[in-house]
Design a protein around this motif. Structure first.
Motif, mmCIF file in Angstrom:
data_model
loop_
_atom_site.group_PDB
_atom_site.id
_atom_site.type_symbol
_atom_site.label_atom_id
_atom_site.label_comp_id
_atom_site.label_asym_id
_atom_site.label_seq_id
_atom_site.Cartn_x
_atom_site.Cartn_y
_atom_site.Cartn_z
ATOM 1 N N ASN A 81 0.829 -1.214 0.000
ATOM 2 C CA ASN A 81 0.000 0.000 0.000
ATOM 3 C C ASN A 81 0.859 1.258 0.000
ATOM 4 O O ASN A 81 0.593 2.228 0.707
ATOM 5 C CB ASN A 81 -0.965 -0.008 1.192
ATOM 6 N N GLU A 139 -6.880 -2.792 6.636
ATOM 7 C CA GLU A 139 -7.203 -2.113 5.379
ATOM 8 C C GLU A 139 -8.197 -2.948 4.570
ATOM 9 O O GLU A 139 -8.358 -4.146 4.790
ATOM 10 C CB GLU A 139 -5.926 -1.916 4.559
ATOM 11 N N TYR A 181 -4.711 -5.044 0.299
ATOM 12 C CA TYR A 181 -3.270 -4.858 0.448
ATOM 13 C C TYR A 181 -2.607 -5.037 -0.916
ATOM 14 O O TYR A 181 -2.576 -6.145 -1.458
ATOM 15 C CB TYR A 181 -2.704 -5.845 1.478
#
Length: 264
Positions: A129, A213, A216
């Motif tokens: 990321n 998140e 990824y």
């Protein structure tokens, strides 16, 4: 209460050359002893607070730590489990915290003479990321997947700074700083004292989890184009130039499995 300790050798004070990290190399035995003593300091701090302690030897063949020098009651995992968890093999949801000892700056940085991520000969850098990936970042993400906070890290100054950037609440102890092919080290006894005090402080603090998140995105830039071509065959991976492969994972575990096959 349980603490998981993941230990490496390149971030141990005094360790400067690749020879010191490898069997038969000049200074290897001394490096192993200091690695053992720094791990033992972390164990003492956790046990003082009533934690059960499990240590994962995470360097080379994972046969570096002298378990006779660890406090009685500590459990040591030696060797590899042939699992994507790698340096975190043995961790699960039953643990309350993860401690990292002897960690080092990643490939793509100039803050350690031993900077690398996984296999030093393979990569120019790995990003997740958009963030430069260290072995700590990979392992801390896996800890997050198990809902276990990463509370403490010791290692070179550059790695400590990166750990703070991705995990602002983590407590760190810098054992040295890297300048070119040199390392500027604190005294071994000072490192041991600082680690014991730092781990105790970290386990008393309320260190939180890094947010998960939505996905990824991993970018691996290989030193040799042949390795990029080989990695491009992994399902979902895409070769974006001669030396670069990209892969997007929906979960941390999916990322961990992909890393095992793409970068090892």
């Amino acid at each position: 209460m349980k603490v998981f300790i993941s230990a490496d050798i390149e971030g141990v004070t005094g360790v400067t050359s690749w020879g010191e990290t490898r069997y038969g190399g000049q200074g290897y035995e001394a490096a192993c002893r200091q690695m053992t003593l720094e791990v033992a300091a972390a164990c003492r701090a956790a046990m003082k607070l009533g934690y059960e302690v499990v240590v994962k030897d995470g360097h080379e063949d994972a046969l570096n730590i002298d378990m006779t020098e660890l406090p009685k009651g500590v459990q040591l995992i030696r060797g590899w489990m042939s699992s994507p968890a790698s340096m975190m093999g043995g961790l699960d949801e039953s643990f309350d915290a993860v401690v990292y000892i002897g960690y080092h700056s990643p490939e793509g940085t100039d803050t350690s003479s031993l900077a690398h991520t996984g296999e030093h000969e393979w990569f120019n850098y790995i990003k997740i990321n958009g963030e430069l990936a260290s072995e700590f970042l990979y392992n801390a993400l896996l800890a997050t997947d198990y809902k276990v906070p990463s509370v403490f890290l010791s290692g070179d100054e550059g790695m400590c700074q990166l750990a703070k950037k991705s995990h602002p609440e983590i407590i760190t102890v810098a054992t040295k700083k890297g300048i070119g092919n040199a390392s500027w080290n604190i005294h071994p006894e000072e490192a041991i004292e600082n680690i014991e005090a730092g781990v105790e402080k970290a386990l008393k603090a309320n260190v939180g989890l890094r947010p998960v998140e939505k996905e990824y995105h991993m970018v691996i830039n290989f030193k040799e184009h042949q390795h990029a071509r080989r990695a491009s065959w992994y399902p979902g991976a895409k070769q974006t130039d001669s030396n670069t492969v990209e892969y997007t994972a929906k979960t941390i575990w999916e990322l961990t499995v992909a890393r095992m096959f793409l970068s090892e």
